[in-house]
Scaffold this active site. Structure first.
Site, PDB file in Angstrom:
ATOM      1  N   ASP A 216      -3.116  -8.866   8.469  1.00 14.24           N
ATOM      2  CA  ASP A 216      -1.941  -8.755   9.331  1.00 14.24           C
ATOM      3  C   ASP A 216      -1.869  -7.385   9.984  1.00 14.24           C
ATOM      4  OD1 ASP A 216      -1.480  -7.569   6.869  1.00 14.24           O
ATOM      5  OD2 ASP A 216       0.553  -8.344   6.634  1.00 14.24           O
TER       6      ASP A 216
ATOM      7  N   CYS B 130       0.841  -1.182   0.000  1.00 12.76           N
ATOM      8  CA  CYS B 130       0.000   0.000   0.000  1.00 12.76           C
ATOM      9  C   CYS B 130       0.882   1.240   0.000  1.00 12.76           C
ATOM     10  CB  CYS B 130      -0.899   0.010   1.234  1.00 12.76           C
ATOM     11  SG  CYS B 130      -1.860  -1.517   1.451  1.00 12.76           S
TER      12      CYS B 130
ATOM     13  N   GLY C  85      14.108 -12.698  -6.613  1.00 12.38           N
ATOM     14  CA  GLY C  85      15.337 -13.158  -5.967  1.00 12.38           C
ATOM     15  C   GLY C  85      16.189 -12.049  -5.413  1.00 12.38           C
TER      16      GLY C  85
END
Length: 648
Positions: A122, A2, A386
Site C-alpha cells: 500500500d 512500522c 474493539g
C-alpha cells in the site's frame, strides 16, 4: 506497521547520519524486519540511501535532512517493500507507518495514468497517489491508519500527516533550527540538541485527566501532531493545517431502526473484512466486552482458516471477564488463547511498558495489553481490537449522565418536591455545574480536594479552561454529539496511542475496525437517540441507555444478557500489588524520595495515601498509581543517569 523518523535543519546545516542511525535504532522494536536511512537536501534537490551498517557521510555537508525507517512486514514481505521508498525518478520518496485498507482500489486508476508498480504494498500506492493528485487530495482518499512523511525534492517540501483518528502516533519538535519528528518520542533523546525537560505547564492537565490533549505533551517543545492534521516543512519554516474533521459527511438519517441496524451490520462487516488483509498471521484481541466480541464475530465470518483470539484473565473473578470470553469464543467458534495475569506481571513490566509508552503509564490496564502482545507475538503478528467503539457509539456512563442532566435539570425545582425522588436527583445533578463542565469533569481522575492535596499550586481554572475551549471547538448542535466528538479527539486518541505502543513494544500491529471512515461517518450522522438515551432508570439505566444501537447489534449476534451486562472496564488488582514487599521496598527506596526531590507532587500526600492503603485497606490504588506512574516515567525520561532504559 512500522516506525518513521526524520531530521531537517532549517538553516541548511548538515544532518548527521550517525545521529539518524541512533534515532532509528531506538525504535527498532517497531520494525525488526528491515530498516532504511535516506539523506536528502531540499536546497540541492538530491538524496541518497545510506547503508544501515554504515554511518559515514556521503557528499559531506550536502544533506540538511534525513529519514529513518523501521519495517514490520505485513503486506509483500519481500525486499520490494523497503523504505524509504522512491518514485521512479527518485524525486519523491516516502516513509509510511500504518495500513491503507482501500489502497488497492486506486491501483487501476494509477496504472492507467502510467505508473508502474514494483511491489504489492500500500506504501507504493500512496506514493504514486500523491504524485498523481497532490497531498491533500491524496489524504482525502485514504481509509486506514497512518503516519506519513513524503519528501518532494521538486517542490523542496516535506509533508507529515497523521491519520483521521490518531490511530498511529506522530510527534515533532522544533529545537532551534532543527526539526525532529518520529513515531516515538524516545528517538529524540538520541539527538544532541534535544533536552528532555518537564513542561510544568502541562502537569496539572495530566494530573487531572491522566493525559495531555490536543498537541500538548509533558516534555518541553514536544508536540503531538493532532489527528486529521498535516505539517508542511521547508527552508521557509513550518505550517500546520487541518485536512479533516469528524461529522462532515452525512447519510440518509430518515432510516428506521431496522434499516439502521442493517446498514450498521453491512458497514462493520465490510470494515472488518477490509482489515483482514495481511501476508502474515492475524488474530483478534478478545476482552469479552461487546466491542471486541463483535469484531471477533465479523472476523470469523470472513476468515477462511481457524481464527485465533487472545485474552487476559485473572484468578480473582472481580477482575476477570473469563465467563464472557468463553461465551464469545464459543459463539464465534474460535480458538481462544488466555493468559493469566498476576501481580508478578505488574512488577516485571512496569518500567519496560513506561519506556515504550513514552509517557506515564496512566492507565494500569495498559500492562494487560503489554502482556497480551508479549504472549501472542509468537502466534500472530496482527491483532484486531474493539478500540474506538465507546467514543463513537457513546459507551461511557458520562454520556448517559449528561443526557439525563440536559433533560431533568430544568425540571428539578418541581421534582425535588417529590418525596424520595427529589433528593436522589438533587445529589445526582449538581446544578452549580453546567452540563458541559459536568461532562468534562466526569472524566477527571481525582476529586478537587485530592488534586489540591497532591499539588497545592495547581491552576484549576487554566486546566478546566483548556478543556472548555476544546469542547467548544466541537459544538455540534446537540450536546451528546459535542461530547462524543470531544472524546474522540481527546481521550480516544490517548487510548489509541496506548494500544499502538503496547503492541508495537513486541513488534505487533493492532487494527481498529470501528474507526473505519465510512462507519464513523454513518454513525455520527445518526440521531443521538440511537446512541445515548435519557430514560431515567435507577436500575441498569446506564447499560440500557448507552451504545444503544450497537448493543442491539450485539443482542442479535449473542444474546440479551451478553449485550446488556454491566461494563467491567479491564481493572487490575492494584491494591494487591501495592501491598507486596517488592513494591514496599521500591516505594521507600526509590519512588517517595524521587517525588520529594522532584517537587512536582506533595510527597507527604502520597505517603499518607499509601499508609492508609497498607494499614486500613483503604482503596487508594488509583490515587497512588497516578503519582507512582509519573515518577517512574520522570526517572526514565528526565533523569540523565537512567540511560540504561534505552536498551529496553
Amino acid at each position: 506497521m512500522c516506525g518513521i523518523l526524520g531530521i531537517y535543519n532549517l538553516n541548511g546545516a548538515p544532518c548527521s547520519p550517525a545521529v539518524l542511525k541512533r534515532m532509528t535504532i531506538s525504535q527498532q522494536h517497531r520494525g525488526p524486519d528491515d530498516s532504511g536511512i535516506r539523506m536528502f537536501s531540499l536546497t540541492h534537490q538530491t538524496s541518497c540511501e545510506m547503508s544501515p551498517k554504515k554511518t559515514e557521510k556521503k557528499k559531506n555537508g550536502s544533506f540538511e535532512g534525513g529519514l529513518g525507517f523501521n519495517r514490520l512486514s505485513i503486506l509483500d514481505l519481500s525486499s520490494d517493500g523497503h523504505q524509504p521508498m522512491c518514485n521512479h525518478d527518485g524525486s519523491i520518496f516516502i516513509a509510511f507507518n500504518g495500513e491503507i485498507y482501500n489502497a488497492f482500489d486506486y491501483q487501476k486508476e494509477l496504472s492507467a495514468a502510467g505508473y508502474t508498480f514494483r511491489s504489492k504494498t500500500d506504501t507504493e500506492v500512496v506514493l504514486y497517489l500523491y504524485e498523481h493528485i497532490g497531498f491533500e487530495a491524496m489524504l482525502d482518499r485514504l481509509n486506514g491508519m497512518f503516519a506519513i512523511c513524503i519528501v518532494d525534492l521538486n517542490k523542496r517540501e516535506i509533508f507529515l500527516a497523521r491519520d483521521h483518528f490518531g490511530i498511529k502516533p506522530l510527534y515533532w519538535v522544533k529545537q532551534g533550527n532543527t526539526v525532529l519528528f518520529s513515531s516515538e518520542v524516545k528517538s529524540f533523546l538520541e539527538h544532541p540538541d534535544f533536552r528532555a525537560e518537564l513542561d510544568r505547564s502541562h502537569v496539572d492537565e495530566y494530573l487531572t485527566f491522566r493525559y495531555c490533549a490536543d498537541e500538548d505533551f509533558l516534555l518541553k517543545n514536544v508536540k503531538q501532531l493532532q489527528p486529521g492534521y498535516f505539517l508542511r516543512i521547508s527552508s521557509n519554516g513550518i505550517t500546520k493545517k487541518q485536512y479533516w474533521e469528524i461529522g462532515t459527511k452525512n447519510y440518509d438519517i430518515s432510516l428506521d431502526e431496522t434499516a439502521i441496524l442493517n446498514k450498521l451490520d453491512q458497514l462493520l462487516g465490510e470494515s472488518v473484512e477490509r482489515q483482514l488483509i495481511s501476508d502474515v498471521k492475524l488474530g483478534c484481541q478478545l476482552s469479552g466486552g461487546i466491542d471486541s466480541s463483535l469484531v471477533t464475530a465479523y472476523a470469523r465470518r470472513n476468515f477462511g482458516a481457524d481464527l485465533e483470539t487472545f485474552s487476559i484473565v485473572f484468578q480473582d473473578n472481580e477482575f476477570s471477564e473469563d465467563k464472557w470470553i468463553s461465551q464469545a469464543a464459543a459463539k464465534c467458534n474460535v480458538h481462544s488463547h488466555r493468559y493469566m495475569m498476576g501481580v508478578s506481571d505488574i512488577i516485571t513490566s512496569f518500567d519496560k511498558a513506561t519506556w515504550h509508552l513514552d509517557q506515564p503509564l496512566n492507565l494500569p490496564n495498559s500492562l494487560g495489553i503489554y502482556l497480551l502482545a508479549e504472549k501472542s507475538k509468537d502466534i500472530v503478528t496482527v491483532l484486531l481490537s474493539g478500540e474506538g467503539a465507546d467514543e463513537l457509539f457513546g459507551g461511557y456512563s458520562r454520556y448517559y449522565d449528561v443526557a439525563l442532566r440536559s433533560r431533568f435539570t430544568p425540571l428539578l425545582p418541581g421534582l425535588q418536591l417529590i418525596p424520595g425522588l427529589g433528593g436522589r436527583l438533587a445529589r445526582k445533578f449538581n446544578t452549580s455545574l453546567s452540563p458541559e463542565d459536568a461532562f468534562i469533569l466526569a472524566s477527571a481522575t481525582l476529586s478537587f480536594d485530592d488534586l489540591k492535596k497532591l499539588r497545592p499550586e495547581m491552576d484549576w481554572n487554566k486546566t478546566l479552561g483548556k478543556r472548555q475551549n476544546l469542547l467548544g471547538r466541537f459544538d455540534s448542535g446537540r450536546i451528546i454529539k459535542q461530547c462524543l466528538k470531544y472524546d474522540m479527539q481527546t481521550y480516544m486518541v490517548d487510548l489509541l496511542v496506548r494500544q499502538d505502543k503496547m503492541t508495537m513494544a513486541h513488534s505487533m500491529e493492532n487494527r481498529v475496525p470501528f474507526l473505519d471512515r465510512k462507519l464513523v461517518d454513518f454513525v455520527y450522522s445518526l440521531p443521538v437517540d440511537y446512541l445515548v438515551g435519557d430514560s431515567l432508570q435507577f436500575k441498569n439505566g446506564y447499560s440500557k441507555n448507552t451504545k444503544k444501537i450497537l448493543k442491539k447489534l450485539a443482542e442479535q449476534t449473542f444474546d440479551n444478557n451478553f449485550a446488556y451486562r454491566t461494563k467491567c472496564g479491564f481493572p487490575l488488582p492494584l491494591e494487591e500489588f501495592f501491598k507486596t514487599q517488592y513494591f514496599t521496598d521500591y516505594m521507600e527506596q526509590c519512588i517517595l524520595p524521587g517525588i520529594k526531590n522532584r517537587g512536582v507532587f506533595q510527597e507527604t500526600t502520597v505517603r499518607n495515601w499509601w499508609t492508609q492503603l497498607k494499614m486500613s485497606g483503604q482503596k487508594n490504588g488509583r490515587k497512588i498509581w497516578i503519582a507512582v506512574a509519573f515518577e517512574i516515567w520522570a526517572q526514565i525520561f528526565l533523569d540523565t543517569s537512567n540511560n540504561s532504559y534505552r536498551g529496553l
